[in-house]
Design an enzyme around this catalytic site. Structure first.
Site, short mmCIF file in Angstrom:
data_model
loop_
_atom_site.label_atom_id
_atom_site.label_comp_id
_atom_site.label_asym_id
_atom_site.label_seq_id
_atom_site.Cartn_x
_atom_site.Cartn_y
_atom_site.Cartn_z
N ARG A 248 33.12 35.15 43.35
CA ARG A 248 33.43 34.05 44.22
C ARG A 248 33.34 32.74 43.78
O ARG A 248 31.95 32.21 43.57
CB ARG A 248 32.63 34.29 45.44
N HIS A 252 30.48 30.37 50.40
CA HIS A 252 30.78 31.32 51.26
C HIS A 252 31.87 30.94 52.11
O HIS A 252 32.88 31.43 52.37
CB HIS A 252 29.57 32.03 52.18
N TYR A 261 21.39 28.67 46.23
CA TYR A 261 20.96 30.14 45.45
C TYR A 261 21.67 30.63 44.24
O TYR A 261 21.48 31.67 44.04
CB TYR A 261 21.42 31.04 46.68
#
Lengths: 329, 327
Positions: A248, A252, A261
């Protein structure tokens, strides 16, 4: 890119160029949505970036006249191949009345389009995987030969519904393709904290049907795996699990900040394997894509996205009274 | 007219609807060869084969989710939850999916699905084979909720549910299955969803109920008639959509209302009925609205004295009616 050649898969030069066009269109629509979001024009974006190779490769292997999709919220590339347009995406992003998925009721990425046999989806993850099994079972009852492809992320593959669906489809030998788009993160939680053993495809063993793992950055590999799964399903040999691994490339959603993160270096490294870069190089090397053709393609897509954006921005919102439409209980 | 049991009415409705429409199929745990643990689907597999009478794996969310997919595709699935207590793993599918498919797709998709589930106590079923679960769903727009009390209504309403274009939860009181018998026509008929029915005319006190407690209310009314108290009994039959008109009419008959259900008091559907009456028929009332419901304890215990304490019965209902009559 691997040694796999499109001609060996029975794909023509035109078809692979078309695949690339869909991948690029998905990417450009997605990038535009982020711009619109940051400019305060649309409230939310959820992205396909990094997974276009999986989505387009898979959709090309299906029969767009009779097969069904139960996709998840990142599958922009897939729904474009099945027939949705850039305009459809922008109408959804701007939450306008004409949005074909929901008339502006749902967030973007919640696909559903009866014209193209794309079942309406929701936000709780993995519910659609069971619906796919239901559509496959209905096909069995009606003696149709459609195949249903349903997709979700690797995080979602931990849900009970996913297990129930795989088991049900396995028991009844149904024509379902379970596609897990492993993009290495479920929002912030990485693969090693999501999937015991680190390999979703191996779970298929327990269900008694094949599980394959493919490089999701190579649309031809995905195409090959899905094509084989479709043929198996059509022959009445039942489901297949395909884990397509990619990355990805963006947070998100527009409300996430992935700097908290994961390291920037990791993301930069992943960009080198972006399916768009890899497939572009393949097509260039094969002489199918030239600098000149690429310029023309970029121009075409930019125009398509511009026109879609303008149209959707000017399109009317639903009337407030529509809140009460399609209510029966 | 032949007299049949409540559960036979279920079986007959399924049999006749499956004959009428090839899109109808049933799925659930043990519904096939076994004919259902309560025998509601007995004889179906012999008539229609195992594809249309589908024994599923032991997975309630899949029973609901697979049925939803098939319904959206265009079939008419009738899913059985073996006990209403076991519907919990399927709540996400029912609430997030079935209830919202038509709305979220702006009317382009629909979900013509029936979920049947035996509910209720009085059968030594203990905590997890006795619950009434309707309150979990009555506050979720997008679900029709049917809770019949007689064989006639069971058959007619189940047929309507199967022919409905939208999802219907069809709750069958399991104590009624073999206890309650009644006349049911041989020829095809339906009972409309969303219509309550007066099951007894009266002038002193109105009882509004559904399911097993409706029968207790009728027995109480019979007893009280001997004491000179005339009881009007309304059977809701369908909770959602609620037949408000029938509720208000029943209130106007007597001005005194007792709402009875086995589901526990707090948050139970009686609260909604009471609110409708308070808002729309306040000046018809001659006494405060009264509710008689299952107690607010986590579930029905196994031991006979405890189960008896939890369950309603004609005596408890008669006592509550007497109090209202004397108000």
């Amino acid at each position: 890119m691997s040694e796999l050649k499109h001609t060996a898969l029975g794909l023509s030069d035109e078809q692979v160029l078309d695949m690339y066009r869909y991948m690029l269109l998905a990417r450009k629509i997605d990038e535009r949505m982020w711009l619109l979001n940051r400019a305060g024009k649309i409230p939310f974006v959820i992205s396909c970036q990094g997974q276009e190779g999986i989505q387009v490769g898979a959709a090309f292997a299906l029969d767009r006249e009779k097969d069904w999709l139960c996709p998840y919220y990142r599958d922009l590339g897939m729904v474009l191949v099945f027939g949705q347009s850039a305009k459809d995406q922008m109408l959804s992003a701007f939450a306008k009345k004409e949005d074909p998925n929901s008339g502006g009721r749902q967030m973007p990425g919640h696909y559903g389009d009866r014209r193209f046999r794309i079942l309406t989806g929701s936000s709780p993850v993995t519910t659609q995987v069971l619906h796919a099994v239901g559509i496959a079972y209905a096909g069995k009852l009606e003696k149709k030969d459609h195949v249903v492809l349903t997709s979700c992320g690797e995080g979602s593959s931990n849900q009970g519904d996913w297990h129930e669906a795989c088991n049900f489809a396995g028991v009844h030998n149904l024509p379902v393709i379970f596609m897990v788009e492993n993009n290495k993160y479920a929002i912030s939680v990485p693969l090693n904290k999501q999937v015991a053993g680190g390999d979703v495809s191996k779970r298929a063993q327990g269900y008694g049907f094949p599980g394959v793992k493919v490089d999701g950055n190579n649309p031809l590999e995905v195409y090959k795996a899905v094509k084989e799964a479709v043929e198996r399903a059509r022959r009445g040999e039942g489901p297949t699990l395909i884990e397509a691994v990619s990355y990805r490339l963006v947070p998100h959603s527009s409300d996430d900040d992935d700097r908290s993160y994961r390291a920037r270096e990791e993301v930069e490294e992943a960009k080198k394997n972006d399916s768009l870069v890899i497939f572009r190089n393949y097509l260039m090397e094969a002489g199918i894509l030239t600098e000149e053709k690429e310029q023309e393609l970029n121009k075409q897509i930019a125009r398509e996205v511009d026109e879609a954006t303008d149209y959707a921005e000017k399109a009317p919102y639903p009337d407030p009274e529509e809140t009460y439409k399609h209510v029966y209980a | 007219m032949p007299v049949i049991s409540y559960i036979d009415a279920v079986t007959q409705a399924l049999m006749e609807e499956m004959k009428r429409d090839p899109r109808v199929f049933v799925l659930g745990e043990d519904v096939g060869v076994r004919g259902g643990v309560f025998r509601a689907t007995v004889g179906l597999i012999e008539e229609f084969g195992e594809d249309r009478v589908l024994d599923t794996p032991l997975t309630e969310s899949a029973i609901a989710g697979v049925a939803i997919g098939a319904a959206a595709y265009g079939m008419r699935p009738v899913a059985e939850m073996q006990f209403a207590d076991f519907i919990m793993p399927a709540v996400n599918q029912i609430v997030s999916e079935a209830a919202k498919i038509r709305y979220r797709s702006n009317g382009t998709w629909s979900c013509p699905l029936v979920i049947r589930a035996p509910y209720g106590g009085g059968v030594h079923g203990a905590l997890y084979h006795s619950q009434s679960v309707e309150k979990i769903f009555t506050g979720v727009p997008g679900l029709k909720i049917v809770m019949p009390s007689t064989p006639y209504d069971v058959k007619g309403l189940l047929k309507s549910a199967i022919r409905d274009e939208d999802p219907v939860l069809f709750f069958e009181h399991k104590r009624c299955y073999r206890l309650i018998k009644g006349e049911v026509p041989v020829e095809d008929y339906t009972v409309p969803i969303g219509k309550a029915e007066v099951k007894r005319e009266g002038t002193d006190v109105t009882v509004i109920s559904y399911g097993l407690t409706l029968h207790f209310a009728l027995q109480a009314a019979e007893q009280l008639a001997k004491e000179g108290i005339s009881v009007h009994v309304l059977d809701l039959r369908t909770l959602i959509p609620l037949d408000k008109e029938a509720v208000l009419e029943a209130v106007a008959k007597t001005g005194k209302v007792l709402i009875v259900h086995e589901d526990n008091l707090t948050g139970g559907f009686g609260g909604e009925v009471a609110a409708v009456i308070a808002e729309e028929a306040f000046f018809e009332l001659d006494a405060p609205i009264k509710r008689l419901c299952g107690p607010d304890v986590p579930a029905m215990p196994y031991s006979p004295p405890l189960e008896k304490e939890f369950m309603l019965n004609p005596e408890k209902i008669a006592k509550a009616i007497r109090e209202l009559a004397e108000f």
